[in-house]
Design an enzyme around this catalytic site. Sequence first.
Site, PDB file in Angstrom:
ATOM      1  N   SER A  95     -29.278  27.931   0.113  1.00  0.00           N
ATOM      2  CA  SER A  95     -30.013  27.319  -0.709  1.00  0.00           C
ATOM      3  C   SER A  95     -31.310  27.044  -0.638  1.00  0.00           C
ATOM      4  CB  SER A  95     -29.350  25.993  -1.289  1.00  0.00           C
ATOM      5  OG  SER A  95     -29.977  25.384  -2.427  1.00  0.00           O
ATOM      6  N   TYR A 152     -25.913  17.512  -1.825  1.00  0.00           N
ATOM      7  CA  TYR A 152     -25.801  19.034  -1.937  1.00  0.00           C
ATOM      8  C   TYR A 152     -26.483  19.667  -1.055  1.00  0.00           C
ATOM      9  CZ  TYR A 152     -26.570  23.625  -3.725  1.00  0.00           C
ATOM     10  OH  TYR A 152     -26.700  24.912  -3.953  1.00  0.00           O
TER      11      TYR A 152
END
Length: 231
Positions: free
Chosen positions: A193, A208
């Site tokens: 990510s 996250y």
Amino acid sequence: MPAAVPVWFISLAALGALYLSAACIPLLAHLAHLALCLRRPIDLRRRYGTWAVITGPTTGLGKATAMELASRGISLVLLDLDAANLQSVSESIARTHPSIQTKTVVFDLSLVGTAAGDQSIQELREAVEGLDVGVLVNNAAVARPGVLYVHEADMERLARMIRVNVTGLTEVTAAVLPGILQRGRGAIVNVGSGSTVAVPSFPLYTVYSATKRWVPICIRENSFLDPLTFY
């Protein structure tokens, strides 16, 4: 006789050259990546193996990766928590690439560490046993809940995110990696990510972001392979 160049001018020129050099390094890196993209496609079967394992292959990037690998002659072991979606993807691959074999393993990565998760891991080990698995794509992940303070979030959903993004990825890798190392060839593709590299912090998505930061570290620190991480 020409006048001597002032020291301040030389100093500024040196600083400018250093700054320009530092600015050019990322550009050169991007150009190198572009050159890799433009080169002749690699024969993945010959370089890595004839099978690949993909987590989360039923939608989005995971499905696109499965279809691309199938088009390159790679047979697939597909892992997902939804049996119907796995069947649908397998049938789609069979229609478009009849020569490609597929195996499916129903695996809810949020159940790792439970009896059901242990059973799924055993099914994965049995599915890859004897196969020339050369590619592992760690694609499955959970991104929600997000845009919430920790005290506002459902703790069980945050725990599920951690189990899927960290523990699940690690367990799947541990199940597939021994065969890759034994054969002495392979690639592990980790889907990361940009929240871990593009910004210094990711407010309201810190859990996250922390789980995705684990992705590039997991294999690099625990095997002899050089994994690929895409952001």
